[in-house]
Design a protein around this motif. Structure first.
Motif, mmCIF file in Angstrom:
data_model
loop_
_atom_site.group_PDB
_atom_site.id
_atom_site.type_symbol
_atom_site.label_atom_id
_atom_site.label_comp_id
_atom_site.label_asym_id
_atom_site.label_seq_id
_atom_site.Cartn_x
_atom_site.Cartn_y
_atom_site.Cartn_z
ATOM 1 N N PRO A 71 -36.112 -63.631 1.913
ATOM 2 C CA PRO A 71 -36.547 -62.342 2.456
ATOM 3 C C PRO A 71 -36.581 -62.373 3.986
ATOM 4 N N ASN A 72 -36.215 -61.259 4.588
ATOM 5 C CA ASN A 72 -36.193 -61.141 6.041
ATOM 6 C C ASN A 72 -37.230 -60.098 6.462
ATOM 7 N N PRO A 73 -38.369 -60.532 7.001
ATOM 8 C CA PRO A 73 -39.423 -59.592 7.393
ATOM 9 C C PRO A 73 -38.970 -58.567 8.429
ATOM 10 N N GLN A 74 -38.020 -58.927 9.290
ATOM 11 C CA GLN A 74 -37.530 -57.962 10.282
ATOM 12 C C GLN A 74 -36.784 -56.823 9.606
ATOM 13 N N ILE A 75 -35.935 -57.158 8.648
ATOM 14 C CA ILE A 75 -35.200 -56.124 7.909
ATOM 15 C C ILE A 75 -36.177 -55.247 7.133
ATOM 16 N N GLN A 76 -37.111 -55.858 6.439
ATOM 17 C CA GLN A 76 -38.097 -55.080 5.688
ATOM 18 C C GLN A 76 -38.906 -54.181 6.625
ATOM 19 N N GLY A 77 -39.239 -54.682 7.819
ATOM 20 C CA GLY A 77 -40.000 -53.902 8.787
ATOM 21 C C GLY A 77 -39.238 -52.686 9.291
ATOM 22 N N ILE A 78 -37.931 -52.839 9.490
ATOM 23 C CA ILE A 78 -37.105 -51.710 9.927
ATOM 24 C C ILE A 78 -37.086 -50.626 8.850
ATOM 25 N N ILE A 79 -36.873 -51.032 7.617
ATOM 26 C CA ILE A 79 -36.832 -50.062 6.515
ATOM 27 C C ILE A 79 -38.195 -49.397 6.347
ATOM 28 N N GLN A 80 -39.264 -50.187 6.354
ATOM 29 C CA GLN A 80 -40.609 -49.628 6.208
ATOM 30 C C GLN A 80 -40.924 -48.681 7.364
ATOM 31 N N GLY A 81 -40.515 -49.050 8.582
ATOM 32 C CA GLY A 81 -40.742 -48.195 9.738
ATOM 33 C C GLY A 81 -40.050 -46.851 9.609
ATOM 34 N N GLN A 82 -38.817 -46.871 9.103
ATOM 35 C CA GLN A 82 -38.110 -45.615 8.928
ATOM 36 C C GLN A 82 -38.782 -44.756 7.855
ATOM 37 N N ILE A 83 -39.186 -45.368 6.757
ATOM 38 C CA ILE A 83 -39.847 -44.612 5.694
ATOM 39 C C ILE A 83 -41.179 -44.057 6.190
ATOM 40 N N ASP A 84 -41.936 -44.843 6.950
ATOM 41 C CA ASP A 84 -43.190 -44.350 7.528
ATOM 42 C C ASP A 84 -42.927 -43.143 8.425
ATOM 43 N N ALA A 85 -41.860 -43.211 9.222
ATOM 44 C CA ALA A 85 -41.518 -42.082 10.092
ATOM 45 C C ALA A 85 -41.142 -40.846 9.265
ATOM 46 N N PHE A 86 -40.387 -41.046 8.173
ATOM 47 C CA PHE A 86 -40.045 -39.921 7.308
ATOM 48 C C PHE A 86 -41.307 -39.261 6.758
ATOM 49 N N GLN A 87 -42.265 -40.069 6.330
ATOM 50 C CA GLN A 87 -43.484 -39.524 5.736
ATOM 51 C C GLN A 87 -44.292 -38.702 6.743
ATOM 52 N N SER A 88 -44.082 -38.956 8.020
ATOM 53 C CA SER A 88 -44.757 -38.176 9.067
ATOM 54 C C SER A 88 -43.850 -37.074 9.618
ATOM 55 N N ASP A 89 -42.700 -36.881 8.996
ATOM 56 C CA ASP A 89 -41.688 -35.941 9.482
ATOM 57 C C ASP A 89 -41.319 -36.214 10.936
ATOM 58 N N ASP A 90 -41.350 -37.475 11.328
ATOM 59 C CA ASP A 90 -40.972 -37.898 12.679
ATOM 60 C C ASP A 90 -39.515 -38.358 12.625
ATOM 61 N N PHE A 91 -38.606 -37.390 12.641
ATOM 62 C CA PHE A 91 -37.198 -37.699 12.482
ATOM 63 C C PHE A 91 -36.594 -38.345 13.727
ATOM 64 N N VAL A 92 -37.220 -38.159 14.875
ATOM 65 C CA VAL A 92 -36.755 -38.828 16.087
ATOM 66 C C VAL A 92 -36.925 -40.342 15.922
ATOM 67 N N THR A 93 -38.110 -40.766 15.484
ATOM 68 C CA THR A 93 -38.351 -42.195 15.271
ATOM 69 C C THR A 93 -37.493 -42.720 14.123
ATOM 70 N N ALA A 94 -37.400 -41.966 13.041
ATOM 71 C CA ALA A 94 -36.576 -42.393 11.900
ATOM 72 C C ALA A 94 -35.124 -42.588 12.323
ATOM 73 N N PHE A 95 -34.622 -41.717 13.180
ATOM 74 C CA PHE A 95 -33.247 -41.787 13.661
ATOM 75 C C PHE A 95 -33.026 -43.040 14.506
#
Length: 138
Positions: A26-50
Motif C-alpha cells: 500500500p502507498n499512503p501517498q496515493i491513498q491520501g491523494i484519492i481521499q483528498g479528492q473525495i473529501d473535496a468532492f463531498q464539500s463541493d470544492d471542485f477547485v481543490t478536487a481538480f
C-alpha cells in the motif's frame, strides 16, 4: 484497452479478491491523494478536487466546473460516497492502479479503479473506471 481493464476488474471481483502476489505494498501517498479528492468532492470544492487530477485530465475538462459536472453526472458514487475502503494497489502494463471499494448512499457497492501518475514527483489521478460489485461488502 478499456474493455481489457474492465475485464480485469470484473475478474478480480468474481474471484473474490486479488491474489496476494498481484498486490503491491500500500502507498499512503496515493491513498491520501484519492481521499483528498473525495473529501473535496463531498464539500463541493471542485477547485481543490481538480488539483488532484493529472495534466491530461485537466486538459480534457479545462475548468474545475466542467470537471465537477462530469463527476456529479458520471460518478455519483465518488461524489457522495457513504463508505469507502482502499483495496489493493496493482501495476498493470506499467501503470499503478489503486482499487477503492465504495458504497453509495443507496447501499450499492462499486469497485473503483484509480489510475495514478507521478507528475513532478507528486501523485495525480489520471483516470478512473467503475465496476458494480454487488457481491462485495464495503
Amino acid at each position: 484497452m478499456r474493455k481489457l481493464m474492465i475485464g480485469l476488474a470484473v475478474a478480480a471481483v468474481l474471484a473474490g479478491a486479488v491474489r496476494a502476489q498481484d498486490a503491491l505494498t500500500p502507498n499512503p501517498q496515493i491513498q491520501g491523494i484519492i481521499q483528498g479528492q473525495i473529501d473535496a468532492f463531498q464539500s463541493d470544492d471542485f477547485v481543490t478536487a481538480f488539483d488532484f487530477a493529472s495534466p491530461g485530465i485537466k486538459g480534457t475538462f479545462r475548468t474545475p466546473e466542467n470537471f465537477g459536472a462530469m463527476v456529479r453526472q458520471g460518478y455519483p458514487m465518488v461524489w457522495r460516497p457513504q463508505d469507502l475502503r482502499f483495496g489493493p494497489l496493482r501495476e498493470i502494463d506499467g501503470a499503478l492502479w489503486q482499487q477503492v471499494l465504495i458504497e453509495d448512499a443507496a447501499g450499492k457497492r462499486f469497485v473503483v479503479e484509480y489510475r495514478m501518475e507521478q507528475v513532478d514527483g507528486v501523485w495525480r489521478i489520471s483516470g478512473v473506471q467503475v465496476v458494480p460489485a454487488s457481491g462485495l461488502s464495503a
